[in-house]
Write an enzyme that holds these catalytic residues in place. Sequence first.
Site, PDB file in Angstrom:
ATOM      1  N   ARG A 119       1.839  -6.465  13.622  1.00 32.34           N
ATOM      2  CA  ARG A 119       2.723  -6.758  12.489  1.00 32.34           C
ATOM      3  C   ARG A 119       2.417  -5.846  11.300  1.00 32.34           C
ATOM      4  O   ARG A 119       3.319  -5.425  10.576  1.00 32.34           O
ATOM      5  CB  ARG A 119       2.563  -8.218  12.057  1.00 32.34           C
ATOM      6  CG  ARG A 119       3.466  -8.675  10.923  1.00 32.34           C
ATOM      7  CD  ARG A 119       4.923  -8.761  11.302  1.00 32.34           C
ATOM      8  NE  ARG A 119       5.139  -9.541  12.507  1.00 32.34           N
ATOM      9  CZ  ARG A 119       6.342  -9.784  13.021  1.00 32.34           C
ATOM     10  NH1 ARG A 119       7.423  -9.310  12.434  1.00 32.34           N
ATOM     11  NH2 ARG A 119       6.464 -10.483  14.140  1.00 32.34           N
ATOM     12  N   GLY A 361      -2.909 -14.611  13.904  1.00 36.15           N
ATOM     13  CA  GLY A 361      -2.134 -15.469  14.784  1.00 36.15           C
ATOM     14  C   GLY A 361      -1.082 -14.691  15.537  1.00 36.15           C
ATOM     15  O   GLY A 361      -1.097 -13.454  15.584  1.00 36.15           O
ATOM     16  N   HIS A 363       2.187 -14.273  15.001  1.00 40.11           N
ATOM     17  CA  HIS A 363       3.023 -13.397  14.173  1.00 40.11           C
ATOM     18  C   HIS A 363       2.285 -12.116  13.826  1.00 40.11           C
ATOM     19  O   HIS A 363       2.871 -11.033  13.787  1.00 40.11           O
ATOM     20  CB  HIS A 363       3.446 -14.142  12.905  1.00 40.11           C
ATOM     21  CG  HIS A 363       4.554 -13.486  12.152  1.00 40.11           C
ATOM     22  ND1 HIS A 363       4.346 -12.802  10.970  1.00 40.11           N
ATOM     23  CD2 HIS A 363       5.889 -13.420  12.393  1.00 40.11           C
ATOM     24  CE1 HIS A 363       5.509 -12.339  10.525  1.00 40.11           C
ATOM     25  NE2 HIS A 363       6.460 -12.691  11.353  1.00 40.11           N
ATOM     26  N   CYS A 364       0.984 -12.228  13.596  1.00 39.54           N
ATOM     27  CA  CYS A 364       0.170 -11.061  13.214  1.00 39.54           C
ATOM     28  C   CYS A 364       0.104 -10.006  14.309  1.00 39.54           C
ATOM     29  O   CYS A 364      -0.013  -8.816  14.007  1.00 39.54           O
ATOM     30  CB  CYS A 364      -1.252 -11.497  12.877  1.00 39.54           C
ATOM     31  SG  CYS A 364      -1.417 -12.614  11.481  1.00 39.54           S
ATOM     32  N   VAL A 365       0.128 -10.418  15.572  1.00 41.06           N
ATOM     33  CA  VAL A 365      -0.078  -9.464  16.670  1.00 41.06           C
ATOM     34  C   VAL A 365       1.226  -9.035  17.320  1.00 41.06           C
ATOM     35  O   VAL A 365       1.211  -8.376  18.365  1.00 41.06           O
ATOM     36  CB  VAL A 365      -1.042 -10.028  17.735  1.00 41.06           C
ATOM     37  CG1 VAL A 365      -2.410 -10.309  17.115  1.00 41.06           C
ATOM     38  CG2 VAL A 365      -0.486 -11.271  18.420  1.00 41.06           C
TER      39      VAL A 365
END
Length: 372
Positions: A119, A361, A363-365
Amino acid sequence: MPTRRTFLQQLSIAAGIGAAASLGLPLGSARASETDRWFMPDEGEPQQRTYLAFGAQDAIWEDFTSDVQAALGRIAQAIAGYQPVTVFCRASERALAEKHCASTNTTFVTTELDDIWMRDISANFVVDDSAALGAVGFNFNGWGNKQRHRKDTQLAALVAKLAGVPLQRSELVGEGGGIEVDGHGTGIMTQSCWVNANRNPGWKLAEVEEELKARLGLRKIIWLPGIAGKDITDAHVDFYARFVRPGVVVANLDNDPQSYDYAVTRKHLEILRKATDADGRPLQVHTMSPPLSPRRSKFSQGNPDFAAGYINYVVLNGAVIAPQFGDRDADEKARALLARLYPGRDVVQLNIDAIAAGGGGIHCVTSHCPAV
């Protein structure tokens, strides 16, 4: 493994500038014109594909590396059930990436990588009035030179190239996890992330806002204070507030009085409940709280950076992929809320504890390219 807060700085500021120059980044380029008509769509709009970086390495993740790789595989395979996935991986780990992530809906691209935070290192896609696709880069610098990033800094240009669009370079330094938009002119950002000398020295809030509005097609930004220095990102917004659709927001509400986020999330909630969007509508605000009961101790015990945040979910074509943390009641409460907020989409919960141990989390990856 070390927490993200204690990762050793691998690159000096001078080296970071050198890497940018080697990529041809316009460090002295003019800020975006107000006449630019690009805008960032809401994540709930149709998507072409999702991107992941299979980039965990022992130098950062130590004995959790294999667990992180397995978690990335679970995420990739879950997403591939709904839309195409592109997995970036090192040439030496192509077979391993395929073992964990392979499906008939997944392609693999070999490249150099430092870590997994797609992200933050990806291109940020925008569209124009004629539905043409564009991409914006915010010159990733390792969250303020806190972690090695020379290879990851180059990934945004590669993602844009694969999508067949040029990468517009902002003067700002920032990350995709620090951006939340409703696709209709309203953004939510944290000051601790964007107005921070470790990324944008000398920039005032008004200047940062002007540039973000121009690059992302925003008419209004709702600024949350965030909190600097407590996690490696300086409080990315995707762990605090998410647009479900225009006028509807889900906000993190931490109910642990011992957490630094206890006061922060209450301040954010106060701001959001008083805010209006770019069209003057009051926001409908829902809250989502992390679990309070003990979680799987291998990853969370003694780790102040364990990110037990349900709010860091990702929206796909037909699904929401969200974390679960082994707290049956809290997991179900989060699942039920997401099902109400995203009717017509499947809610798929995954064990991503190894990734949460690094402060991030789902969304981050992940990042995505909108359908146009």
